[in-house]
Design a protein around this motif. Sequence first.
Motif, PDB file in Angstrom:
ATOM      1  N   GLN A  50       0.784  -1.231   0.000  1.00  0.00           N
ATOM      2  CA  GLN A  50       0.000   0.000   0.000  1.00  0.00           C
ATOM      3  C   GLN A  50       0.817   1.283   0.000  1.00  0.00           C
ATOM      4  N   ASN A  51       1.718   1.512   0.916  1.00  0.00           N
ATOM      5  CA  ASN A  51       2.465   2.768   0.891  1.00  0.00           C
ATOM      6  C   ASN A  51       3.890   2.575   0.396  1.00  0.00           C
ATOM      7  N   GLU A  52       4.098   1.546  -0.352  1.00  0.00           N
ATOM      8  CA  GLU A  52       5.415   1.254  -0.910  1.00  0.00           C
ATOM      9  C   GLU A  52       5.254   1.135  -2.414  1.00  0.00           C
ATOM     10  N   ASN A  53       6.220   1.665  -3.152  1.00  0.00           N
ATOM     11  CA  ASN A  53       6.118   1.520  -4.601  1.00  0.00           C
ATOM     12  C   ASN A  53       6.553   0.105  -5.003  1.00  0.00           C
ATOM     13  N   ILE A  54       6.253  -0.279  -6.237  1.00  0.00           N
ATOM     14  CA  ILE A  54       6.560  -1.651  -6.652  1.00  0.00           C
ATOM     15  C   ILE A  54       8.055  -1.850  -6.882  1.00  0.00           C
ATOM     16  N   ALA A  55       8.814  -0.765  -6.992  1.00  0.00           N
ATOM     17  CA  ALA A  55      10.264  -0.895  -7.135  1.00  0.00           C
ATOM     18  C   ALA A  55      10.885  -1.443  -5.854  1.00  0.00           C
ATOM     19  N   GLY A  56      10.329  -1.076  -4.710  1.00  0.00           N
ATOM     20  CA  GLY A  56      10.895  -1.484  -3.435  1.00  0.00           C
ATOM     21  C   GLY A  56      10.177  -2.639  -2.778  1.00  0.00           C
ATOM     22  N   SER A  57       9.111  -3.129  -3.408  1.00  0.00           N
ATOM     23  CA  SER A  57       8.308  -4.180  -2.796  1.00  0.00           C
ATOM     24  C   SER A  57       8.768  -5.558  -3.256  1.00  0.00           C
ATOM     25  N   SER A  58       8.796  -6.483  -2.309  1.00  0.00           N
ATOM     26  CA  SER A  58       9.156  -7.857  -2.654  1.00  0.00           C
ATOM     27  C   SER A  58       7.920  -8.756  -2.734  1.00  0.00           C
ATOM     28  N   ALA A  59       6.735  -8.150  -2.690  1.00  0.00           N
ATOM     29  CA  ALA A  59       5.496  -8.925  -2.789  1.00  0.00           C
ATOM     30  C   ALA A  59       5.377  -9.527  -4.198  1.00  0.00           C
ATOM     31  N   ASP A  60       4.749 -10.683  -4.265  1.00  0.00           N
ATOM     32  CA  ASP A  60       4.583 -11.359  -5.560  1.00  0.00           C
ATOM     33  C   ASP A  60       3.809 -10.497  -6.547  1.00  0.00           C
ATOM     34  N   ILE A  61       2.774  -9.810  -6.062  1.00  0.00           N
ATOM     35  CA  ILE A  61       1.960  -8.970  -6.954  1.00  0.00           C
ATOM     36  C   ILE A  61       2.797  -7.830  -7.521  1.00  0.00           C
ATOM     37  N   ALA A  62       3.738  -7.302  -6.737  1.00  0.00           N
ATOM     38  CA  ALA A  62       4.605  -6.226  -7.230  1.00  0.00           C
ATOM     39  C   ALA A  62       5.507  -6.746  -8.339  1.00  0.00           C
ATOM     40  N   ALA A  63       6.018  -7.970  -8.180  1.00  0.00           N
ATOM     41  CA  ALA A  63       6.841  -8.573  -9.237  1.00  0.00           C
ATOM     42  C   ALA A  63       6.009  -8.760 -10.501  1.00  0.00           C
ATOM     43  N   ASP A  64       4.750  -9.169 -10.342  1.00  0.00           N
ATOM     44  CA  ASP A  64       3.866  -9.322 -11.502  1.00  0.00           C
ATOM     45  C   ASP A  64       3.609  -7.972 -12.170  1.00  0.00           C
ATOM     46  N   MET A  65       3.420  -6.947 -11.362  1.00  0.00           N
ATOM     47  CA  MET A  65       3.170  -5.610 -11.909  1.00  0.00           C
ATOM     48  C   MET A  65       4.405  -5.089 -12.653  1.00  0.00           C
ATOM     49  N   ARG A  66       5.585  -5.344 -12.106  1.00  0.00           N
ATOM     50  CA  ARG A  66       6.824  -4.936 -12.797  1.00  0.00           C
ATOM     51  C   ARG A  66       6.955  -5.674 -14.122  1.00  0.00           C
ATOM     52  N   ARG A  67       6.631  -6.963 -14.118  1.00  0.00           N
ATOM     53  CA  ARG A  67       6.702  -7.763 -15.349  1.00  0.00           C
ATOM     54  C   ARG A  67       5.734  -7.205 -16.392  1.00  0.00           C
ATOM     55  N   ASP A  68       4.516  -6.864 -15.964  1.00  0.00           N
ATOM     56  CA  ASP A  68       3.525  -6.308 -16.891  1.00  0.00           C
ATOM     57  C   ASP A  68       4.008  -4.982 -17.479  1.00  0.00           C
ATOM     58  N   ILE A  69       4.605  -4.145 -16.648  1.00  0.00           N
ATOM     59  CA  ILE A  69       5.119  -2.857 -17.140  1.00  0.00           C
ATOM     60  C   ILE A  69       6.205  -3.085 -18.185  1.00  0.00           C
ATOM     61  N   ARG A  70       7.126  -3.998 -17.906  1.00  0.00           N
ATOM     62  CA  ARG A  70       8.183  -4.294 -18.887  1.00  0.00           C
ATOM     63  C   ARG A  70       7.592  -4.806 -20.195  1.00  0.00           C
ATOM     64  N   LEU A  71       6.591  -5.658 -20.088  1.00  0.00           N
ATOM     65  CA  LEU A  71       5.936  -6.211 -21.275  1.00  0.00           C
ATOM     66  C   LEU A  71       5.269  -5.094 -22.078  1.00  0.00           C
ATOM     67  N   HIS A  72       4.569  -4.202 -21.406  1.00  0.00           N
ATOM     68  CA  HIS A  72       3.909  -3.088 -22.098  1.00  0.00           C
ATOM     69  C   HIS A  72       4.929  -2.166 -22.761  1.00  0.00           C
ATOM     70  N   ILE A  73       6.058  -1.951 -22.126  1.00  0.00           N
ATOM     71  CA  ILE A  73       7.101  -1.107 -22.718  1.00  0.00           C
ATOM     72  C   ILE A  73       7.633  -1.772 -23.988  1.00  0.00           C
ATOM     73  N   ARG A  74       7.888  -3.075 -23.914  1.00  0.00           N
ATOM     74  CA  ARG A  74       8.361  -3.802 -25.106  1.00  0.00           C
ATOM     75  C   ARG A  74       7.337  -3.753 -26.233  1.00  0.00           C
ATOM     76  N   GLU A  75       6.056  -3.742 -25.874  1.00  0.00           N
ATOM     77  CA  GLU A  75       4.986  -3.687 -26.881  1.00  0.00           C
ATOM     78  C   GLU A  75       4.860  -2.300 -27.487  1.00  0.00           C
ATOM     79  N   GLY A  76       5.534  -1.303 -26.902  1.00  0.00           N
ATOM     80  CA  GLY A  76       5.525   0.040 -27.459  1.00  0.00           C
ATOM     81  C   GLY A  76       4.476   0.960 -26.874  1.00  0.00           C
ATOM     82  N   LEU A  77       3.834   0.582 -25.781  1.00  0.00           N
ATOM     83  CA  LEU A  77       2.844   1.451 -25.146  1.00  0.00           C
ATOM     84  C   LEU A  77       3.535   2.661 -24.521  1.00  0.00           C
ATOM     85  N   SER A  78       2.842   3.780 -24.538  1.00  0.00           N
ATOM     86  CA  SER A  78       3.380   4.994 -23.907  1.00  0.00           C
ATOM     87  C   SER A  78       3.218   4.875 -22.393  1.00  0.00           C
ATOM     88  N   ASP A  79       3.916   5.748 -21.670  1.00  0.00           N
ATOM     89  CA  ASP A  79       3.799   5.753 -20.209  1.00  0.00           C
ATOM     90  C   ASP A  79       2.360   6.030 -19.780  1.00  0.00           C
TER      91      ASP A  79
END
Length: 161
Positions: A50-79
């Motif tokens: 909740q009060n931690e960003n996904i960069a600093g979180s070791s929760a599984d959902i944060a890792a999934d969110m980071r993976r999704d962001i990387r995937l979207h960047i590779r797909e060419g989506l804008s920020d």
Amino acid sequence: MSRKILIILAMIFGLTQIASAVLPSEVMRDPDQDARARMLYREVRCVVCQNENIAGSSADIAADMRRDIRLHIREGLSDADIRQTLRDRYGDYVLFRPALNPATLALWFLPVIVLIIGGVIFLRLPRKAAETEGAVDVAELSAEERARLNKLLEDDNNRSS
């Protein structure tokens, strides 16, 4: 700044980077894409922590969110598109800086309103205290009350002597 302070600050900054939950396997090959991903990681709230960003979180959902962001960047989506995708999936709360819309008005303006009200109260309290400081409402004593008071004062004077 002295050299020692700069060294201490560099060490502290280095330690915070080591403590980051972003794993080496999550680093993107393209440095520009990796920089974009890391910037987005800091803007996105971990829905578990909740009060931690996904960069600093070791929760599984944060890792999934980071993976999704990387995937979207590779797909060419804008920020902006990536932020919107995250909002659609997790709600406005997922962003540390949610978009301004009717649902998020309280998030944006409530802190300002509370500060204004607190400031008004803070500024009015000393004035009220100053206004009422000398204005003591004293009623005149009746003859009977004055006699009782004098008797009490005499008794007190006799005891202390």
